[in-house]
Every structure is written in C-alpha cells, then in structure tokens.
Design a protein around this motif. Structure first.
Motif, mmCIF file in Angstrom:
data_model
loop_
_atom_site.group_PDB
_atom_site.id
_atom_site.type_symbol
_atom_site.label_atom_id
_atom_site.label_comp_id
_atom_site.label_asym_id
_atom_site.label_seq_id
_atom_site.Cartn_x
_atom_site.Cartn_y
_atom_site.Cartn_z
ATOM 1 N N ALA A 54 17.011 1.444 84.849
ATOM 2 C CA ALA A 54 17.055 1.315 83.394
ATOM 3 C C ALA A 54 18.451 1.688 82.930
ATOM 4 C CB ALA A 54 16.033 2.235 82.731
ATOM 5 N N ILE A 55 18.936 0.957 81.965
ATOM 6 C CA ILE A 55 20.205 1.297 81.327
ATOM 7 C C ILE A 55 19.865 1.879 79.970
ATOM 8 C CG2 ILE A 55 22.366 0.416 80.396
ATOM 9 C CD1 ILE A 55 22.221 -1.757 82.595
ATOM 10 N N VAL A 56 20.286 3.101 79.760
ATOM 11 C CA VAL A 56 19.997 3.813 78.521
ATOM 12 C C VAL A 56 21.324 4.010 77.801
ATOM 13 C CG1 VAL A 56 19.078 5.941 77.532
ATOM 14 C CG2 VAL A 56 18.059 4.992 79.614
ATOM 15 N N GLU A 57 21.381 3.599 76.546
ATOM 16 C CA GLU A 57 22.610 3.793 75.786
ATOM 17 C C GLU A 57 22.310 4.577 74.526
ATOM 18 O OE1 GLU A 57 24.240 0.309 73.749
ATOM 19 O OE2 GLU A 57 22.457 -0.787 74.373
ATOM 20 N N GLY A 58 23.296 5.317 74.092
ATOM 21 C CA GLY A 58 23.131 6.102 72.887
ATOM 22 C C GLY A 58 24.189 7.174 72.813
ATOM 23 N N LEU A 59 24.182 7.906 71.724
ATOM 24 C CA LEU A 59 25.243 8.869 71.479
ATOM 25 C C LEU A 59 24.962 10.273 71.999
ATOM 26 C CD1 LEU A 59 26.257 7.795 67.873
ATOM 27 C CD2 LEU A 59 27.442 7.312 70.019
ATOM 28 N N LEU A 60 23.714 10.635 72.202
ATOM 29 C CA LEU A 60 23.393 12.012 72.584
ATOM 30 C C LEU A 60 22.625 12.083 73.903
ATOM 31 C CD1 LEU A 60 22.463 13.247 69.006
ATOM 32 C CD2 LEU A 60 24.372 14.082 70.390
ATOM 33 N N GLY A 61 22.766 11.085 74.734
ATOM 34 C CA GLY A 61 22.001 10.992 75.966
ATOM 35 C C GLY A 61 22.220 12.088 76.985
ATOM 36 N N TYR A 62 23.360 12.772 76.910
ATOM 37 C CA TYR A 62 23.658 13.832 77.875
ATOM 38 C C TYR A 62 23.707 15.196 77.196
ATOM 39 C CZ TYR A 62 25.484 9.609 80.173
ATOM 40 O OH TYR A 62 25.651 8.349 80.674
ATOM 41 N N HIS A 63 23.121 15.305 76.017
ATOM 42 C CA HIS A 63 23.240 16.524 75.223
ATOM 43 C C HIS A 63 22.530 17.724 75.842
ATOM 44 C CE1 HIS A 63 24.025 18.936 71.720
ATOM 45 N NE2 HIS A 63 22.758 19.250 71.653
ATOM 46 N N THR A 64 21.373 17.513 76.464
ATOM 47 C CA THR A 64 20.637 18.639 77.036
ATOM 48 C C THR A 64 20.535 18.498 78.556
ATOM 49 O OG1 THR A 64 18.447 17.600 76.931
ATOM 50 C CG2 THR A 64 19.202 18.767 74.938
#
Length: 175
Positions: A54-64
């Motif tokens: 799966a390709i997941v895109e977004g701005l806070l994907g690695y925040h936690t």
C-alpha cells in the motif's frame, strides 16, 4: 473551531489513522475517511482491502511511533520551500478554486505548524527525495532534478537505471 491549522496533529484523527494503518498492516480491510477539500466536510468512507503493498500519502504519517512502525519503507518528499509553494499555488488555484493571494496567505498562516510538525518527520524517513529545478543551460521548467538520500537500515536498491545513466551531471553520493 480549535484555532489551529490542519497541519497541527490535534486537528487530525491520528489515532484513527494509526489504527487504520495497523489494520492494513495486519491484512485487514478498513473504511478510509474521505475529506472534501471543496467544502471542508467528510464524504462517505471508502472500503479499502489490503494488498501486497500500500502507498500511503499524507502530511502526518510519521508523527507517532505507532504510525511509523506500520511502514516497511518510509519516504519523505522534501522540495525546497519556494518550489513547494509554487506547487501548492498551482494546485489550489486550478483544482480548488482559490486565488493566489488566498493560497499564499494560508501557507504563511500554516508555516509555524509546518516547521513544528511536518518537516521534523523527515528524520524518520528511510528515503528522502529532494527536488530542485533543472540545472544547466537547457533549464526546462517542467523538468526537475532530484537528490535521493538513502538511510542505513534500508536495503539500498540499485537505482542507476532510473537516473539517466549519469546524463546531465547526475552523481550519486552518500550522506
């Protein structure tokens, strides 16, 4: 309502995102929320079945840490700020109906949260892709050069077939 920008973690349902990522990672389907930029509301969720990747895109994907642990490979796109602003103006004016002044004002309003919450996630990426406008005398505004940083811990693929075989002065270096 909260007086914060959409880039602030408290303005997002990161707990739901983390749960959805974990479900997909475990081979379970999810109901993905759909945000409508046109009016700021949510539409009907979309049923997403797990697949081999799966390709997941977004701005806070690695925040936690819980979210970061769901990825096999974490890629961070790091365009220079002037290029990122240019892309955002072009997209929001052509697809979302905003004026250039509205987009630039919103970018300025969001800058503190971008600096605090978005850009720091780069340190959690396995691959960092930095874009820049093409170099040399044949500068084509529709072509970009890119620098790729591959961090330790990720098997480093041989990307030479994809970088122009050294054309245009491309050189590979490790940081």
């Amino acid at each position: 309502e909260l007086g914060i920008t959409p880039l602030h973690p408290d303005c997002n349902y990161l707990d739901v995102l983390a749960q959805d990522l974990r479900h997909l990672r475990n081979g379970e389907a999810i109901l993905k929320p759909v945000y409508r930029h046109a009016d700021g509301t949510f539409g009907s969720p979309v049923y997403v079945e797990p697949h081999g990747f799966a390709i997941v895109e977004g701005l806070l994907g690695y925040h936690t840490p819980a979210m970061r642990d769901c990825y096999d490979v974490r890629v961070f796109l790091a365009p220079p700020e002037d290029l990122r602003r240019k892309w955002k103006v072009a997209r929001d004016c052509s697809r979302r109906g905003y004026t250039t002044d509205e987009v630039l004002a919103e970018l300025d309003r969001r800058e503190p949260d971008s600096a605090a919450f978005i850009r720091p996630q780069e340190r959690h990426a396995d691959m960092v892709v930095s874009f820049m406008e093409g170099a040399g005398s044949d500068r084509d505004p529709d072509r970009l050069d890119a620098e790729l940083l591959l961090r330790d811990g990720l098997p480093h693929p041989d990307l030479t077939p994809f970088i122009g075989n050294g054309v245009r002065g491309i050189e590979m270096s490790e940081r």
